[in-house]
Motif scaffolding. Structure first.
Motif, mmCIF file in Angstrom:
data_model
loop_
_atom_site.group_PDB
_atom_site.id
_atom_site.type_symbol
_atom_site.label_atom_id
_atom_site.label_comp_id
_atom_site.label_asym_id
_atom_site.label_seq_id
_atom_site.Cartn_x
_atom_site.Cartn_y
_atom_site.Cartn_z
ATOM 1 N N LYS A 262 -0.762 0.935 -5.051
ATOM 2 C CA LYS A 262 -2.051 0.988 -5.746
ATOM 3 C C LYS A 262 -2.985 -0.115 -5.255
ATOM 4 C CE LYS A 262 -0.418 3.176 -10.013
ATOM 5 N NZ LYS A 262 -0.211 3.014 -11.481
ATOM 6 N N ALA A 263 -2.415 -1.291 -5.014
ATOM 7 C CA ALA A 263 -3.232 -2.397 -4.518
ATOM 8 C C ALA A 263 -3.793 -2.079 -3.134
ATOM 9 C CB ALA A 263 -2.410 -3.681 -4.478
ATOM 10 N N LEU A 264 -2.989 -1.438 -2.299
ATOM 11 C CA LEU A 264 -3.466 -1.033 -0.969
ATOM 12 C C LEU A 264 -4.618 -0.043 -1.088
ATOM 13 C CD1 LEU A 264 -0.067 -0.616 0.928
ATOM 14 C CD2 LEU A 264 -1.964 -2.053 1.693
ATOM 15 N N GLU A 265 -4.461 0.925 -1.968
ATOM 16 C CA GLU A 265 -5.504 1.936 -2.140
ATOM 17 C C GLU A 265 -6.778 1.343 -2.713
ATOM 18 O OE1 GLU A 265 -3.543 4.757 -4.590
ATOM 19 O OE2 GLU A 265 -2.235 5.525 -2.986
ATOM 20 N N SER A 266 -6.652 0.321 -3.562
ATOM 21 C CA SER A 266 -7.829 -0.281 -4.197
ATOM 22 C C SER A 266 -8.694 -1.042 -3.207
ATOM 23 C CB SER A 266 -7.395 -1.221 -5.320
ATOM 24 O OG SER A 266 -6.817 -2.420 -4.800
ATOM 25 N N LEU A 267 -8.132 -1.416 -2.056
ATOM 26 C CA LEU A 267 -8.884 -2.201 -1.082
ATOM 27 C C LEU A 267 -10.048 -1.418 -0.488
ATOM 28 C CD1 LEU A 267 -5.890 -3.879 0.819
ATOM 29 C CD2 LEU A 267 -7.390 -4.957 -0.865
ATOM 30 N N ASP A 268 -9.973 -0.090 -0.505
ATOM 31 C CA ASP A 268 -11.041 0.723 0.077
ATOM 32 C C ASP A 268 -12.341 0.607 -0.701
ATOM 33 O OD1 ASP A 268 -9.415 1.646 2.125
ATOM 34 O OD2 ASP A 268 -8.634 3.296 0.907
ATOM 35 N N GLY A 269 -12.229 0.346 -1.991
ATOM 36 C CA GLY A 269 -13.450 0.297 -2.787
ATOM 37 C C GLY A 269 -13.754 -1.038 -3.416
ATOM 38 N N GLU A 270 -12.808 -1.978 -3.280
ATOM 39 C CA GLU A 270 -12.993 -3.267 -3.950
ATOM 40 C C GLU A 270 -12.442 -4.393 -3.087
ATOM 41 O OE1 GLU A 270 -11.607 -5.504 -8.085
ATOM 42 O OE2 GLU A 270 -11.162 -3.380 -7.773
ATOM 43 N N PRO A 271 -13.306 -5.133 -2.390
ATOM 44 C CA PRO A 271 -12.824 -6.237 -1.551
ATOM 45 C C PRO A 271 -12.225 -7.357 -2.401
ATOM 46 C CG PRO A 271 -15.217 -6.291 -1.715
ATOM 47 C CD PRO A 271 -14.778 -5.006 -2.351
ATOM 48 N N LEU A 272 -11.486 -8.255 -1.761
ATOM 49 C CA LEU A 272 -10.872 -9.359 -2.487
ATOM 50 C C LEU A 272 -11.928 -10.281 -3.079
ATOM 51 C CD1 LEU A 272 -7.955 -10.500 -0.116
ATOM 52 C CD2 LEU A 272 -7.931 -8.744 -1.901
ATOM 53 N N ASN A 273 -11.662 -10.757 -4.287
ATOM 54 C CA ASN A 273 -12.545 -11.760 -4.875
ATOM 55 C C ASN A 273 -12.081 -13.147 -4.434
ATOM 56 O OD1 ASN A 273 -10.363 -12.582 -6.554
ATOM 57 N ND2 ASN A 273 -10.948 -11.043 -8.106
ATOM 58 N N ALA A 274 -12.751 -14.185 -4.925
ATOM 59 C CA ALA A 274 -12.465 -15.547 -4.463
ATOM 60 C C ALA A 274 -11.025 -15.960 -4.765
ATOM 61 C CB ALA A 274 -13.443 -16.522 -5.103
ATOM 62 N N THR A 275 -10.560 -15.632 -5.950
ATOM 63 C CA THR A 275 -9.187 -15.996 -6.323
ATOM 64 C C THR A 275 -8.175 -15.287 -5.439
ATOM 65 O OG1 THR A 275 -9.852 -16.340 -8.628
ATOM 66 C CG2 THR A 275 -7.501 -16.014 -8.204
ATOM 67 N N GLU A 276 -8.417 -14.011 -5.168
ATOM 68 C CA GLU A 276 -7.504 -13.240 -4.330
ATOM 69 C C GLU A 276 -7.528 -13.723 -2.885
ATOM 70 O OE1 GLU A 276 -7.799 -9.070 -6.900
ATOM 71 O OE2 GLU A 276 -9.163 -9.462 -5.224
ATOM 72 N N ARG A 277 -8.674 -14.158 -2.403
ATOM 73 C CA ARG A 277 -8.753 -14.701 -1.040
ATOM 74 C C ARG A 277 -7.954 -15.994 -0.921
ATOM 75 N NH1 ARG A 277 -14.203 -12.992 -1.460
ATOM 76 N NH2 ARG A 277 -14.907 -15.134 -1.870
ATOM 77 N N ARG A 278 -8.000 -16.828 -1.960
ATOM 78 C CA ARG A 278 -7.194 -18.045 -1.935
ATOM 79 C C ARG A 278 -5.698 -17.701 -1.933
ATOM 80 N NH1 ARG A 278 -11.353 -19.922 -5.389
ATOM 81 N NH2 ARG A 278 -10.138 -19.365 -7.260
#
Length: 291
Positions: A262-278
């Motif tokens: 699900k997390a892989l599929e969510s990447l198509d419509g929602e880029p990582l936020n600041a917390t996720e990038r860290r």
């Protein structure tokens, strides 16, 4: 030199140079890619039947390790075996295995190919992608020892007996939990190693998304340990409670796989936020590259 004789051109007498171009993802395009990598890198004693593209009924057994780490052999009862874990390799493991497979198809009972052909000039049609059914998955069977080397009711002797003894002594308890996912008990530690057939960058982003949400583990007494690269794919690793039996991790692993998908599929419509990038940056720091 007689009149009219021509001098030899040394350049024309040279053998054509073999182009040894490194293939980073040798099993790409095969549905069996995750299992092929697992059998090559960390499954101790396992077998799986290969499905040929032009002869689905022909029985060919792929094994993790063969006697004396051979590339292939034909057992006395006629069954053909191809070895994944060998001592030499070229720049393209798929080509090495394909050549071993082609050798085995014409070999006779008792024949042994000690090492794969890693030096001949590459030609068309000799890679696994050319020889196997691309959509066929591998059904891996794990074994507690290497007795499958021998026909039923047979005993090992000589070099095979010594190789069998050494191989059996090196086996770590291993269980398959899902496609490409293996539980292993390594001494006092237990791990889950999971080969995911996804682009490395996207997989890291998906793992980072789970990490930021506190969903990257498999439950209590577990932690995400890091990942290593193997043949073009990223293999995430989790530390598990060594006191728990492998079957206790089957359901948590299934749920983790669903969350990760699900997390892989969510990447198509929602880029990582600041917390996720860290989180992603932290995950990148825990990698080991294997070739």
């Amino acid at each position: 030199m007689g009149k009219g004789a021509r001098k030899k051109d040394p350049k024309k007498d040279r053998k054509p140079k073999v182009r040894d171009v490194f293939v980073a993802r040798p099993f790409e395009g095969l549905a069996a890619e995750p299992e092929l990598i697992a059998m090559r890198e960390f499954v101790p004693s396992g077998t799986a039947r290969l499905t040929l593209a032009d002869d689905a009924e022909r029985k060919i057994t792929l094994g993790t390790v063969l006697p004396m780490a051979a590339a292939a052999f034909v057992r006395s009862d006629g069954e053909v075996f191809i070895g994944m874990q060998v001592q030499t390799r070229s720049s393209d493991i798929s080509r090495d295995l394909g050549r071993s497979l082609r050798w085995a198809l014409d070999a006779k009972p008792g024949d042994v190919l000690s090492v794969p052909d890693t030096t001949s000039e590459p030609v068309e049609g000799e890679r696994l992608q050319d020889l196997l059914a691309a959509d066929a998955e591998l059904e891996v069977t794990l074994h507690e020892d290497f007795s499958w080397w021998l026909p039923e009711d047979s005993d090992a002797s000589g070099d095979v007996a010594m190789s069998l003894e050494r191989a059996n002594a090196a086996i770590m308890p291993t269980e398959r939990l899902d496609t490409g996912a293996y539980w292993v008990l390594a001494g006092e530690k237990a791990h889950l190693r999971w080969v995911w057939p996804a682009d490395e960058n996207r997989l890291l982003q998906a793992l980072a998304r789970l990490s930021a949400a506190g969903e990257i583990g498999l439950g209590d007494e577990t932690r995400y340990a890091g990942s290593f690269r193997a043949h073009g794919l990223l293999v995430p690793v989790w530390d598990l409670d060594p006191e728990a039996h492998a079957r206790e991790w089957a359901e948590p692993a299934k749920q983790l796989g669903e969350r990760l998908q699900k997390a892989l599929e969510s990447l198509d419509g929602e880029p990582l936020n600041a917390t996720e990038r860290r989180s992603r940056d932290g995950l990148i720091g825990r990698q080991l590259t294997l070739r």
